[in-house]
Design a protein around this motif. Structure first.
Motif, PDB file in Angstrom:
ATOM      1  N   ARG B  44     -11.043  -8.482   1.271  1.00 40.11           N
ATOM      2  CA  ARG B  44      -9.799  -7.986   1.879  1.00 40.11           C
ATOM      3  C   ARG B  44      -9.792  -6.467   2.036  1.00 40.11           C
ATOM      4  O   ARG B  44      -8.755  -5.822   2.005  1.00 40.11           O
ATOM      5  CB  ARG B  44      -8.583  -8.468   1.090  1.00 40.11           C
ATOM      6  CG  ARG B  44      -8.577 -10.001   1.047  1.00 40.11           C
ATOM      7  CD  ARG B  44      -7.216 -10.596   0.903  1.00 40.11           C
ATOM      8  NE  ARG B  44      -7.339 -12.064   0.940  1.00 40.11           N
ATOM      9  CZ  ARG B  44      -6.335 -12.901   1.076  1.00 40.11           C
ATOM     10  NH1 ARG B  44      -5.108 -12.444   1.185  1.00 40.11           N
ATOM     11  NH2 ARG B  44      -6.532 -14.189   1.108  1.00 40.11           N
ATOM     12  N   LEU B  45     -10.983  -5.918   2.180  1.00 41.10           N
ATOM     13  CA  LEU B  45     -11.066  -4.514   2.575  1.00 41.10           C
ATOM     14  C   LEU B  45     -10.829  -4.438   4.073  1.00 41.10           C
ATOM     15  O   LEU B  45     -10.473  -3.402   4.610  1.00 41.10           O
ATOM     16  CB  LEU B  45     -12.440  -3.943   2.236  1.00 41.10           C
ATOM     17  CG  LEU B  45     -12.690  -3.712   0.747  1.00 41.10           C
ATOM     18  CD1 LEU B  45     -14.129  -3.314   0.505  1.00 41.10           C
ATOM     19  CD2 LEU B  45     -11.754  -2.655   0.190  1.00 41.10           C
ATOM     20  N   ALA B  46     -11.046  -5.518   4.763  1.00 42.88           N
ATOM     21  CA  ALA B  46     -10.725  -5.606   6.187  1.00 42.88           C
ATOM     22  C   ALA B  46      -9.795  -6.800   6.373  1.00 42.88           C
ATOM     23  O   ALA B  46     -10.058  -7.884   5.839  1.00 42.88           O
ATOM     24  CB  ALA B  46     -11.992  -5.807   7.009  1.00 42.88           C
ATOM     25  N   THR B  47      -8.700  -6.568   7.074  1.00 40.16           N
ATOM     26  CA  THR B  47      -7.734  -7.652   7.298  1.00 40.16           C
ATOM     27  C   THR B  47      -7.296  -7.657   8.757  1.00 40.16           C
ATOM     28  O   THR B  47      -6.141  -7.391   9.072  1.00 40.16           O
ATOM     29  CB  THR B  47      -6.492  -7.484   6.401  1.00 40.16           C
ATOM     30  OG1 THR B  47      -6.007  -6.137   6.545  1.00 40.16           O
ATOM     31  CG2 THR B  47      -6.802  -7.737   4.947  1.00 40.16           C
ATOM     32  N   PRO B  48      -8.237  -7.927   9.660  1.00 41.47           N
ATOM     33  CA  PRO B  48      -7.865  -7.916  11.078  1.00 41.47           C
ATOM     34  C   PRO B  48      -6.875  -9.043  11.394  1.00 41.47           C
ATOM     35  O   PRO B  48      -6.935 -10.104  10.778  1.00 41.47           O
ATOM     36  CB  PRO B  48      -9.204  -8.160  11.786  1.00 41.47           C
ATOM     37  CG  PRO B  48     -10.060  -8.835  10.788  1.00 41.47           C
ATOM     38  CD  PRO B  48      -9.635  -8.312   9.453  1.00 41.47           C
ATOM     39  N   ARG B  49      -5.985  -8.763  12.300  1.00 39.54           N
ATOM     40  CA  ARG B  49      -4.999  -9.780  12.654  1.00 39.54           C
ATOM     41  C   ARG B  49      -5.635 -10.839  13.563  1.00 39.54           C
ATOM     42  O   ARG B  49      -5.261 -11.996  13.538  1.00 39.54           O
ATOM     43  CB  ARG B  49      -3.817  -9.099  13.351  1.00 39.54           C
ATOM     44  CG  ARG B  49      -2.608  -9.981  13.443  1.00 39.54           C
ATOM     45  CD  ARG B  49      -1.400  -9.195  13.937  1.00 39.54           C
ATOM     46  NE  ARG B  49      -0.976  -8.203  12.944  1.00 39.54           N
ATOM     47  CZ  ARG B  49      -0.070  -7.244  13.222  1.00 39.54           C
ATOM     48  NH1 ARG B  49       0.437  -7.126  14.425  1.00 39.54           N
ATOM     49  NH2 ARG B  49       0.283  -6.409  12.280  1.00 39.54           N
TER      50      ARG B  49
END
Lengths: 146, 291, 765, 162
Positions: B44-49
């Protein structure tokens, strides 16, 4: 993590100092800052969206100004927290002028915790550099726009 | 270990993908092999929509040569690059580099385009791309533009890709005669990333002088770079071990090396010189063999 | 013999905790502190509670007075024991400490809801350096104590001060035995289910000690022990990290009871790094008094152990094992050890493969090399000179342990021969002249195994074994040892089959289920075979006696004349006069023609209490070359000669030795849990913490000598930790030896490339 | 919002509606009940979750189930054919290539994928090929022996497709 360096801004010291101590400007200097609202004397609440390509996250935190000795010194304390942990920066800015240019010397410390600290360490050095570079780039632009 | 929710699209054509990208803007991330993006999403260092999966688009995975120019589709996996007979013959630097990425499983899924677009400062490919003087083809709804590798890597995790653009192809010239190349790497003992990775390519003229020398270095600085100081020291010179060693000392001229738990800036700088020398020496040996 | 465990494991048919699922099962996910030291001001869980799929969110407040504290089973003088709750109640003392648990109907939604919990922390100053933690000015990890000293333990014997006065030389060195992360490939996991009818709580946990866990969580949950069943299913490695009682085990059980539905929790790798016990982390300040001829007269050591923030099961006891073993395999007549345990804002340390003994072996084996260097002698020679001789056994050490049996010189001789030591030394001289750095490292070790007599163990040192011969002639063995990869299903079956004269295929070994198996202690400290195996061996003897008695009765001869073997019970000297094994077994069950006062059935249980530990030993030789430009270490040869007493299954012993050596190699070259000064774990994933991969590892050459142990009837000693204990100093000694021409006398572990490069560079390589 | 996928796993076809974020490893384990594929990390480093996707070894914790739509997958449960162990499985059994067994399914599939491409690998090639699979028990030597033994067997029997 210690952060220290010097940057030169093509503007006189008074002007640079004014920019660095103006919360509205700080909001534009901090990369990804989306909102900055007063929350006490020289303290502001901020919402930031920090993005490094794929890595992005929303942070909330505070910005505090202290040790203000215009036009030569001030201190900026930024705390922030988000789902991947926290990042707190604290640093003094010392300004000197020569030939219409301002040299800003900064020295401080960055503390990160949680996920960012334990997985990001490989990228931390570079990321900190990037944020600082962005900060001063923004400062240069603001100074030029004055 | 579990990514946050996202909206998922699997376009069947590049046009459709570009449309989706234009529509969803910066909230969308492109999914190629997923080996840079998915680990970040799982932490969850990246959480693209929104995720736009390029995996269903035909025609983005190829390796071909046309009139001495090689072009590689962005969705080509590291394993395909590594095992390409064409590349082994015509530009062996790239397969040699691909073989050093991650591990077998990662190479089976990871793609050239995905790795480049992620722009990890310790990724392997960028060194080779710089040494090959490659061009990146960026496609958007407005059309395509090409950016040379040197300008493609802007900063850590940051490339010249603009909103709405997809990296679709990489192109470069195949090796000319009497060319040798090599990739040499100091592995991070845990992640396998490059603490230092050096890709060198050189061409000898009839008298044994270096008529073209290029050195790309990854892992050392926030972004990969061409070691121009090294190149200048060798260009037009009669190449031998001694001259290579001297020139390699310039491997980090003008850059400020990174520092982390595994390697201080000082060590990185020293290793950049060592691995530059090793890569160049191997490249020279290979070029001479062709002579 | 091929392993009986393997057919299921190589086909993906084994069941580890996460492979089990129950109807109606919920999933737990844990929010952990990002701060190393903080006060919990407020937790807002409302958003998490409202999230889709969420069934419950609990915090420390919910368990206050409901759940007991995490136990520590170590008695030490002046031991300070801070309350250690499964969920933080008021204070946070390390990064990763659990703050809240979300329970949801699937693991994805449980994880999502964790991000919705808002915690207001008041950060407090942290301390991570154990020596700084002992200073008066240091922040205190636990406010209720006046300082951070957790315990103090001393040994003194044989007049060390006098010996130091008589010394020709005194050699001193400080060794840092860095903090390690065990990294069992299967992270921890717990599944709990409560059946309100029979009031039975069943807990599946990836644990090395199912019985002890049952006793302890019953106490933490305040339910009667007989209402708790603990099952250790397949366990994907432990290395000591699952020799513990963890807060999550009680929390998940508590939630299953509270919610009336099964609850599962699986640790992520990141949690495994943050919140499963760590290993080692000692500072050893050592000095030895030596005579010019090489005799070591005495050793003194101040041992500072960084215990972390809380005690886990054995935390403060681990360094005492370092103390007991500190004199290694040398006859050193005098010793003085002072061990100080220190609280810091880090995860607790505890038993990690070798548990205190690798630290001891490291320091003594490094010291012996330093003595050799100081006196200009060959390190093999110094070792030989200080070994006790075979006639000295059993040998009592000044630290108060009795080495059962040994022939140290024999293993060293064999190892040196195998390695071609003399030639290697000649080769080394040649290469040094060419500016190449070849090094040869020795490690002659002894270790304490087969834990152990109950007098020396916090919760008993015996083990149970039950053997049941079924009416069909098949055999079920129940062992309290709870193996997790060591292969006892095979080796125990082999022993039982050998004893009964039947095929190992007819024997099944059951372990890890408290409902099936009589109380046991567990698998750790290389005890499963020597203690658990012996219990079983003795139980088989009881059945053999019974079978012989019955056979004698059936054949009309004195039972003393009956021999067993190859599926038969035969009258000695009369091969035709016999009963098949099955006939005798069935007679015991049909119970129609039994001798007088003969109890029907064929089942026996033994609780075996060993009279002493066992002391395996050996000699390892490592040959390295250091890349002069990069500092990279290349291991060229690794020779291991081990003596673990009698061997049941050589292939399994080799497997243990290989694995142990490679774990030691990890410590020597790569592994290090790094906390920054604020208590953040910087090596929080496998991305940053390197454990050895296939290409980092040399081919290992193994050999053995056999000196049976007199402590148990099988003469076995144990081998689970030998490799790890022996190899770290062998590798470091080799690297230091390689750099000898530069005047290097010690290098701190791990031997990172940069560290070696800096030495090479500084001395103008 | 579910996405419909069809996959073939161990020769059997499956269709399911899955959440896009569902990882392939969770699809195999939790939806299909094929728990032989294990999870050991979240950073694609340990290889415990290795399966064959269209014949190639991949880490199923770093593949979304939706990415596998239309693919042919082999897990450890499907490696033995007609009740006969795959030579790599046999090798692991005979050479004591496993202890706790947790890394074993991934390791075996990595070995099988290697031999499918390179029937006579050198020791160095084997060690490179399994560098993406971590084992904490064996020290790797018996694993290398197991793969070598399988290679010899395959050579004798004239090869076998995975």
């Amino acid at each position: 993590m210690k952060l220290e360096g010097t940057q030169t801004i093509s503007a006189p010291r008074e002007g640079v100092y004014r920019l660095l101590s103006d919360p509205a400007v700080i909001a534009r200097l901090l990369p990804g800052c989306e909102k900055l609202e007063p929350a006490g004397p020289d303290t502001y609440e901020v919402k930031m969206k920090l993005g490094l390509a794929a890595l992005s996250g929303s942070y909330q935190g505070t910005v505090k100004l202290s040790e203000q000795r215009p036009p030569e010194h001030l201190r900026l304390t930024v705390t922030s927290r988000g789902p991947w942990g926290f990042a707190d920066g604290d640093g003094g800015f010392t300004l000197s002028e020569q030939g219409g240019q301002t040299t800003v010397h900064y020295a401080g410390e960055l503390k990160v915790g949680g996920m960012v600290a334990s997985i990001g360490s490989r990228l931390l050095d570079g990321a900190a550099r990037m944020v600082i570079a962005q900060f001063f780039k923004n400062l240069e632009r603001e100074a030029a726009a004055e | 270990m579990i990514p946050a929710s996202f909206e998922y699209f699997a376009p069947r054509s590049l046009e459709e993908a570009l449309q989706l990208l234009a529509h969803h803007g910066t909230e969308a991330k492109l999914l190629a092999g997923g080996h840079s993006l998915l680990p970040m999403m799982k932490l969850r260092l990246a959480t693209p929509r929104t995720l736009i999966d390029l995996g269903r688009i035909r025609g983005l995975s190829y390796i071909r040569e046309d009139g001495g120019r090689i072009s590689i589709g962005a969705m080509t996996t590291h394993a395909e690059v590594e095992s390409s007979e064409l590349l082994r013959r015509r530009a062996p630097l790239l397969p040699e580099t691909a073989a050093e990425i991650g591990d077998v499983q990662v190479r089976n899924r990871g793609t050239l385009g995905g790795s480049l677009a992620h722009a990890d400062p310790a990724a392997d490919y960028p060194a080779a791309l710089l040494a090959l003087d490659a061009e990146c083809v960026l496609t958007s709804q407005k059309g395509t533009r090409t950016v040379v590798a040197k300008d493609f890597f802007v900063d850590m995790l940051t490339t010249a890709l603009q909103a709405g653009e997809i990296l679709t192809e990489v192109r470069f010239a195949a090796d000319s005669p009497r060319t040798g190349s090599a990739y040499r790497k100091l592995h991070h003992p845990a992640s396998g990333f490059a603490i230092v990775g050096v890709a060198a390519r050189l061409t000898l003229d009839a008298t044994g002088k270096g008529s073209a020398v290029s050195v790309g270095i990854t892992g050392v600085a926030p972004k990969p770079y061409r070691a121009t100081g090294v190149e200048r020291g060798l260009l037009g010179q009669t190449l031998d071990a001694k001259r290579i060693a001297e020139a390699s000392a310039q491997a980090t001229r003008g850059v400020e090396p990174l520092s982390d738990l595994q390697a201080s800036a000082r060590y990185r700088a020293a290793m950049a010189a060592v691995f530059t020398r090793r890569a160049l020496a191997a490249a020279l040996g290979r070029a001479q063999k062709q002579g | 013999m091929k392993r009986k465990e393997d057919p299921r494991l190589i086909q993906g048919l084994g069941h580890y905790v996460d492979d089990l699922s129950l109807p109606g099962q919920l999933y737990a996910a844990i929010l952990r502190s990002p701060h190393a030291h903080a006060r919990l001001r407020k937790i807002d869980r409302s958003a998490a509670e409202r999230a889709a799929g969420v069934v419950a969110v609990i915090t420390g407040e919910d368990i206050r007075g409901v759940l007991g504290t995490i136990p520590v089973a170590a008695a030490l003088p002046e031991l300070k024991v801070p309350p250690h709750y499964p969920l933080a109640i008021d204070n946070i003392c390390y990064v990763g400490e659990p703050v809240a648990v979300v329970v949801a109907d699937d693991r994805y939604r449980a994880r999502d809801a964790v991000d919705l919990i808002e915690v207001d922390y008041e950060p407090l100053p942290a301390v991570t350096d154990p020596e700084k933690a002992l200073e008066k000015s240091s922040p205190r990890v636990h406010e209720q104590f006046k300082d951070n000293q957790a315990c103090l333990w001393k040994i003194e014997a044989g007049f060390p001060d006098r010996a130091f006065k008589k010394a020709d030389r005194i050699v001193r060195q400080r060794f840092l035995n860095q903090r390690l992360i065990p990294v069992a490939m299967e992270p921890r996991g717990v599944l709990a289910s409560y059946d309100p009818g029979p009031e039975l709580l069943t807990v599946w946990s990836s644990t090395q000690i199912p019985h002890l866990l049952r006793t302890q969580i019953a106490a933490m949950l305040n339910v009667p022990e007989m209402r708790v069943r603990v099952i250790a299913p397949e366990v994907g490695g432990g290395f000591g990290s699952k020799l513990n009682v963890y807060g999550e085990e009680a929390l998940v059980a508590h939630l299953a009871m509270k919610l009336g539905r099964p609850v599962k929790w699986m640790e992520t790798r990141r949690e495994n790094f943050l919140a499963t016990i760590h290993g080692r982390d000692q500072i050893d300040d050592v000095e030895v008094a030596v005579k010019q001829d090489g005799r070591i007269l005495a050793l003194k050591c101040r041992l500072t152990a960084d215990l972390g923030a809380y005690h886990q099961l054995l935390t403060p006891a681990i360094p005492t094992l370092t103390g007991l073993l500190m004199l290694g395999c040398y006859k050193i007549p005098a010793v003085k050890i002072e061990y100080v345990g220190v609280f810091t804002n880090k995860m607790a340390t505890d038993a990690y493969r070798g548990a205190g003994r690798p630290e001891a072996t490291y320091l003594i084996e490094r010291m012996v090399d330093l003595v050799a260097l100081e006196l200009g002698k060959d390190p093999a020679e110094i070792r030989r000179q200080n070994f006790p001789k075979p006639k000295d056994f059993p040998y009592s050490t000044p630290t108060g342990v009795i080495y059962d049996s040994g022939n140290y010189e024999a293993t060293l001789k064999k190892a040196l021969e195998l390695a071609g030591y003399k030639k290697l030394r000649e080769e080394q001289k040649k290469l040094w002249k060419q500016g190449r750095y070849l090094g040869i490292g020795l490690s002659t070790y002894v270790e304490i195994c087969a834990m152990g007599p109950s007098s020396a163990m916090p919760a008993g040192g015996w083990e149970s074994g039950t053997v049941r011969i079924e009416p069909t002639g098949k055999v079920t063995v129940l062992t309290g040892a709870s193996p997790h990869g060591q292969g006892q299903e095979t080796s125990f079956a082999q022993v039982v089959a050998d004893e009964l004269g039947i095929s190992p295929d007819s024997v099944i070994v059951i372990h890890g289920d408290t409902q099936a198996v009589p109380y046991g202690i567990g698998t750790f400290g290389s005890r499963a075979t020597a203690v658990g195996g012996t219990a079983m061996f003795l139980a088989v003897q009881k059945l053999k006696d019974k079978l012989k008695r019955l056979a004698g009765h059936l054949l009309g001869v004195d039972p003393k004349r009956i021999e067993m073997g190859e599926g038969k019970l035969v009258v000695k000297g009369k091969p035709k006069k016999s009963k098949s094994f099955l006939e005798v077994v069935q007679a015991a069950y049909v119970a129609k023609t039994l001798p007088p006062n003969f109890e029907p059935g064929l089942e026996a249980t033994t609780f075996f209490e060993p009279s002493n530990f066992t002391f395996p030993f050996g000699a390892h030789v490592c040959v390295v070359e250091v890349d002069a430009e990069t500092g990279d270490v290349h291991i060229l040869r690794y020779v291991a000669v081990d003596d673990c007493g009698n061997v049941i299954n050589p292939l399994l012993v080799d497997g243990q030795v290989h694995g142990g050596i490679v774990q030691a190699l990890g410590q020597a070259l790569f592994e290090e849990a790094v906390y920054d000064e604020n208590g953040q774990l910087l090596t929080g994933e496998l991305m940053d913490y390197a454990i050895p991969r296939a290409w980092d590892v040399p081919r290992i050459e193994t050999a053995r000598t056999v000196t049976p142990s007199p402590v148990n009837p099988m003469g076995v000693k144990g081998v689970g930790e030998a490799g790890t204990i022996a190899a770290t100093p062998a590798i470091v000694n080799a690297v230091v030896d390689a750099l000898r021409p530069l005047g290097v006398r010690d290098i701190q572990m791990p031997l990172k490339r940069e560290r070696l490069w800096a030495l090479l560079e500084a001395r103008g390589s | 919002m579910g996405v419909r996928i069809s996959v073939k796993v161990n020769e059997r076809s499956h269709t399911a509606e899955v959440e896009p974020r569902l990882l392939l490893v969770h699809y195999l384990r939790d939806v299909l009940g094929l728990t032989g594929t294990h999870i050991g990390c979240e950073t694609s480093l340990c290889g415990a979750c290795t399966v064959l996707l269209d014949g190639k070894a991949v880490k199923s914790c770093t593949v979304l189930a939706v990415q596998a739509d239309g693919a042919d997958i082999t897990t450890i449960e499907g490696l033995a054919r007609d009740g006969k162990l795959h030579p790599v499985q046999e090798g692991f059994w005979e050479e004591h290539g496993l202890q706790c067994g947790y890394c074993t399914p991934g390791m075996i599939l990595a070995g099988a994928a290697l031999l499918a491409e390179n029937p006579g690998p050198s020791e160095t090639e084997i060690r490179r090929a399994i560098a993406g699979n971590l084992c904490r028990c064996t020290g790797y030597q018996h694993i290398v022996n197991a793969i070598q033994s399988a290679a010899r067997k395959l050579k004798k029997s004239g090869g076998r497709k995975v």
